[in-house]
Write an enzyme that holds these catalytic residues in place. Sequence first.
Site, PDB file in Angstrom:
ATOM      1  N   SER A  20       0.833  -1.193   0.000  1.00 55.07           N
ATOM      2  CA  SER A  20       0.000   0.000   0.000  1.00 55.07           C
ATOM      3  C   SER A  20       0.878   1.258   0.000  1.00 55.07           C
ATOM      4  O   SER A  20       1.690   1.447  -0.906  1.00 55.07           O
ATOM      5  CB  SER A  20      -0.955  -0.038   1.192  1.00 55.07           C
ATOM      6  OG  SER A  20      -1.953   0.948   1.084  1.00 55.07           O
ATOM      7  N   ASP A  40      -9.873  -3.556  -5.536  1.00 57.78           N
ATOM      8  CA  ASP A  40      -8.986  -2.609  -4.869  1.00 57.78           C
ATOM      9  C   ASP A  40      -8.938  -1.340  -5.705  1.00 57.78           C
ATOM     10  O   ASP A  40      -8.683  -1.400  -6.916  1.00 57.78           O
ATOM     11  CB  ASP A  40      -7.584  -3.217  -4.732  1.00 57.78           C
ATOM     12  CG  ASP A  40      -6.586  -2.305  -4.046  1.00 57.78           C
ATOM     13  OD1 ASP A  40      -6.975  -1.224  -3.562  1.00 57.78           O
ATOM     14  OD2 ASP A  40      -5.395  -2.672  -3.997  1.00 57.78           O
ATOM     15  N   HIS A 100      -8.009  -4.819  -1.153  1.00 61.06           N
ATOM     16  CA  HIS A 100      -6.907  -4.083  -0.549  1.00 61.06           C
ATOM     17  C   HIS A 100      -6.716  -4.493   0.914  1.00 61.06           C
ATOM     18  O   HIS A 100      -7.669  -4.548   1.682  1.00 61.06           O
ATOM     19  CB  HIS A 100      -7.145  -2.577  -0.622  1.00 61.06           C
ATOM     20  CG  HIS A 100      -5.936  -1.772  -0.298  1.00 61.06           C
ATOM     21  ND1 HIS A 100      -4.937  -1.520  -1.216  1.00 61.06           N
ATOM     22  CD2 HIS A 100      -5.530  -1.189   0.850  1.00 61.06           C
ATOM     23  CE1 HIS A 100      -3.989  -0.808  -0.648  1.00 61.06           C
ATOM     24  NE2 HIS A 100      -4.317  -0.594   0.613  1.00 61.06           N
TER      25      HIS A 100
END
Length: 345
Positions: free
Chosen positions: A130, A284, A314
């Site tokens: 991320s 995501d 995600h």
Amino acid sequence: MENSKYKRIDHFIIQLETLRLVSLFIKDLWFDKVPVRIYQPKAPSASQRRGVLFFHGGGWVFGSLGKISTRNISSYFLLLHLSVCPRYHLAPEHKYPAAYEDCLSASQHFLQHLQHYGVDPARVAVCGDSAGGNLAAAVSQTLAGRSDLPRLRAQILIYPGLQALDFNLPSYQQNRGVPLLFRERAVYYSLQYVQGDTSNLEEVLEGSHIPPDIKLKYQKWVSPDNIPEEFKVRGYQPHKPSEFKPAVFEKVKRLREPTLCPLLAEDTIIQQLPESFILTCEYDVLRDDGLLYKKRLEDNGVPVTWYHLEDGFHGIINSFNSGWFRSNGRLDAFKGDKNQKPQKP
């Protein structure tokens, strides 16, 4: 079948964590004024070890090294590698480029002292998930042209966020209401990092924060046209940006800097990058950032291994061993009819 697959993975990770707890030296040190945690295997090695610099996710706003846990992607490297995890400064108290500079400083220090840790200079990688994937990509680009340091062997980017010019790419539209990262939250974290507050969030969502000339300049790299058609079937509609607002641009203009948005780096930098691994997830908002970066790397001759989780979302890797998967039907919420558009919460 799918549930049993995830249960097997979950069981394996539980066993791996138990093994790690008795197989590692864990040290808290300082690398050039940056606190880091080192995970070093206790078992002796006949040769120099691989090294991994891991940058945690959390939108540049939260997250820490904490206790050793499988909820951190670095877990997968701990048993066989020497892993270094910087504790970088967090927004909004510490705005961009604080996190990037911390990660770069720690990385440079580690590369300068590999011999002290018994790490092979030819086998060092950067990794992150991320926002950590964003930091890993930015650090990798900065180090790519350095002749005074060992060259990175690889960069490992786990559902990275790599641009903040267009929050209306197909994946942002399709997955705007899908946990664990909503579209609005992606912008929220970006603004906290770049300006320390979330004013102008709506303007950034609509695309009125970027001047027409800058959009035109980067359209060759940040465009739905570069997304394969099979990723546009879940209800994507081309977006017409709102009118440009110069006052908003003045507040967020650093969003175009490659050390914040690595997707915007020039080809001369991309060409020097090491072999890359990119993980993307279908459900995501950041999926298309990874797809666009994959294309840029491949177009510039950089070897890329790409793995796409068709049922992934995600933060999925951090969810293993959390108990989240043990509730019946959890996975089904992210599968269903792929022609349906996820609803806002």
